[in-house]
Motif scaffolding. Structure first.
Motif, PDB file in Angstrom:
ATOM      1  N   ALA A  89     -46.308 -19.511 -31.340  1.00  0.00           N
ATOM      2  CA  ALA A  89     -46.416 -20.353 -32.209  1.00  0.00           C
ATOM      3  C   ALA A  89     -47.540 -20.851 -30.852  1.00  0.00           C
ATOM      4  O   ALA A  89     -47.157 -20.901 -29.736  1.00  0.00           O
ATOM      5  N   LYS A  91     -47.061 -24.222 -30.410  1.00  0.00           N
ATOM      6  CA  LYS A  91     -45.928 -25.198 -29.880  1.00  0.00           C
ATOM      7  C   LYS A  91     -45.648 -25.049 -28.004  1.00  0.00           C
ATOM      8  O   LYS A  91     -45.432 -26.046 -27.645  1.00  0.00           O
ATOM      9  N   TYR A  92     -46.751 -24.071 -27.618  1.00  0.00           N
ATOM     10  CA  TYR A  92     -45.759 -23.697 -26.308  1.00  0.00           C
ATOM     11  C   TYR A  92     -47.314 -23.690 -25.481  1.00  0.00           C
ATOM     12  O   TYR A  92     -47.372 -23.085 -24.440  1.00  0.00           O
ATOM     13  N   TRP A 132     -36.644 -29.997 -36.260  1.00  0.00           N
ATOM     14  CA  TRP A 132     -37.861 -29.117 -35.984  1.00  0.00           C
ATOM     15  C   TRP A 132     -38.747 -28.158 -35.205  1.00  0.00           C
ATOM     16  O   TRP A 132     -38.949 -27.850 -34.654  1.00  0.00           O
ATOM     17  N   ASN A 133     -37.214 -28.769 -33.614  1.00  0.00           N
ATOM     18  CA  ASN A 133     -38.109 -27.901 -32.692  1.00  0.00           C
ATOM     19  C   ASN A 133     -39.133 -27.898 -31.987  1.00  0.00           C
ATOM     20  O   ASN A 133     -39.852 -27.246 -31.065  1.00  0.00           O
ATOM     21  N   GLN A 135     -42.193 -27.765 -33.009  1.00  0.00           N
ATOM     22  CA  GLN A 135     -42.607 -27.082 -33.460  1.00  0.00           C
ATOM     23  C   GLN A 135     -43.787 -27.660 -33.736  1.00  0.00           C
ATOM     24  O   GLN A 135     -44.135 -28.626 -34.278  1.00  0.00           O
ATOM     25  N   LYS A 167     -45.695 -23.200 -40.175  1.00  0.00           N
ATOM     26  CA  LYS A 167     -45.363 -22.857 -38.265  1.00  0.00           C
ATOM     27  C   LYS A 167     -47.184 -23.068 -37.651  1.00  0.00           C
ATOM     28  O   LYS A 167     -47.525 -21.657 -39.292  1.00  0.00           O
ATOM     29  N   LYS A 169     -49.539 -20.805 -35.520  1.00  0.00           N
ATOM     30  CA  LYS A 169     -50.136 -20.035 -35.170  1.00  0.00           C
ATOM     31  C   LYS A 169     -51.176 -20.037 -33.793  1.00  0.00           C
ATOM     32  O   LYS A 169     -51.824 -21.240 -34.085  1.00  0.00           O
TER      33      LYS A 169
END
Length: 211
Positions: A89, A91-92, A132-133, A135, A167, A169
């Motif tokens: 993802a 987000k990282y 939503w963490n 993301q 999401k 990627k």
């Protein structure tokens, strides 16, 4: 599964160690200790290299090599590391939201991913949603349609379609990255350290008698 095997030409040295230590069992123990010692060091280095080439946090890179590894035993003389996982993802990769989209840095190349978002609301009062963490999302299925009454074709009303989010990627796959670039090179170079470590273990087992 992607497998990378580093094979050395150590059979002659194993035979020599057997002669020095008296039995092949003792020689295999020396080899196994050397393989594990070298493997542990190189695994750490490869994890740091993985982070450097992918843009993932250092702790994530090192954790990738500890998923389901197998350390050497005298009967196997094999040190195995394995990785798993799909497209990571976005987000990282140090993601942060901007007006034009989310800015992130997969493979340490920062760019803006147009039309993506991490928060809700109107600018400048954007708010993060706990569920939503953090993301990164992009809209899909967004748009409008017209409802036309059967008896009144001129009285069409525009109705907003349901909006779905998905999401985003990164295009980075850990198993692939583990065997290429800086990470793959760390393992190839690490294999060169094995022979000196074997010699160290033989000296230790003979209490320094063998130089």
């Amino acid at each position: 599964m992607i497998v990378m095997t580093v094979v050395g030409s150590g059979m002659a040295q194993l035979e020599e160690a057997t002669i020095i230590l008296g039995t092949q069992g003792r020689a295999r123990r020396a080899y196994s200790r050397a393989i594990n010692h070298t493997g542990d060091i190189v695994r750490n280095e490869a994890g740091s290299a993985l982070s450097a080439q992918t843009g993932l946090p250092k702790r994530t890179g090192k954790k990738a090599y500890r998923i389901s590894g197998e350390r050497s035993k005298p009967d196997t003389l094999t040190y195995v590391v394995s990785g798993q996982g799909g497209d990571i993802a976005l987000k990282y990769f140090k993601a942060r939201e901007t007006k034009k989209g989310v800015s992130a840095a997969p493979r340490n190349a920062r760019r803006v991913f147009a039309s993506t978002f991490m928060k809700a609301g109107w600018w400048p009062k954007r708010v993060g949603k706990p569920n939503w963490n953090k993301q990164v999302f992009i809209r899909s299925g967004d748009g409008y349609k017209y409802n036309i009454a059967r008896n009144n074709p001129h009285g069409a009303k525009r109705v907003r379609l349901k909006t779905n989010f998905r999401k985003v990627k990164s295009g980075v796959f850990v198993p692939q990255e583990m065997v290429q670039g800086l990470a793959g090179e760390a393992w190839r170079k690490g294999a060169q350290r094995l022979q000196p470590r074997v010699e160290h273990e033989v000296r230790a087992m003979t209490k320094g008698i063998v130089g």
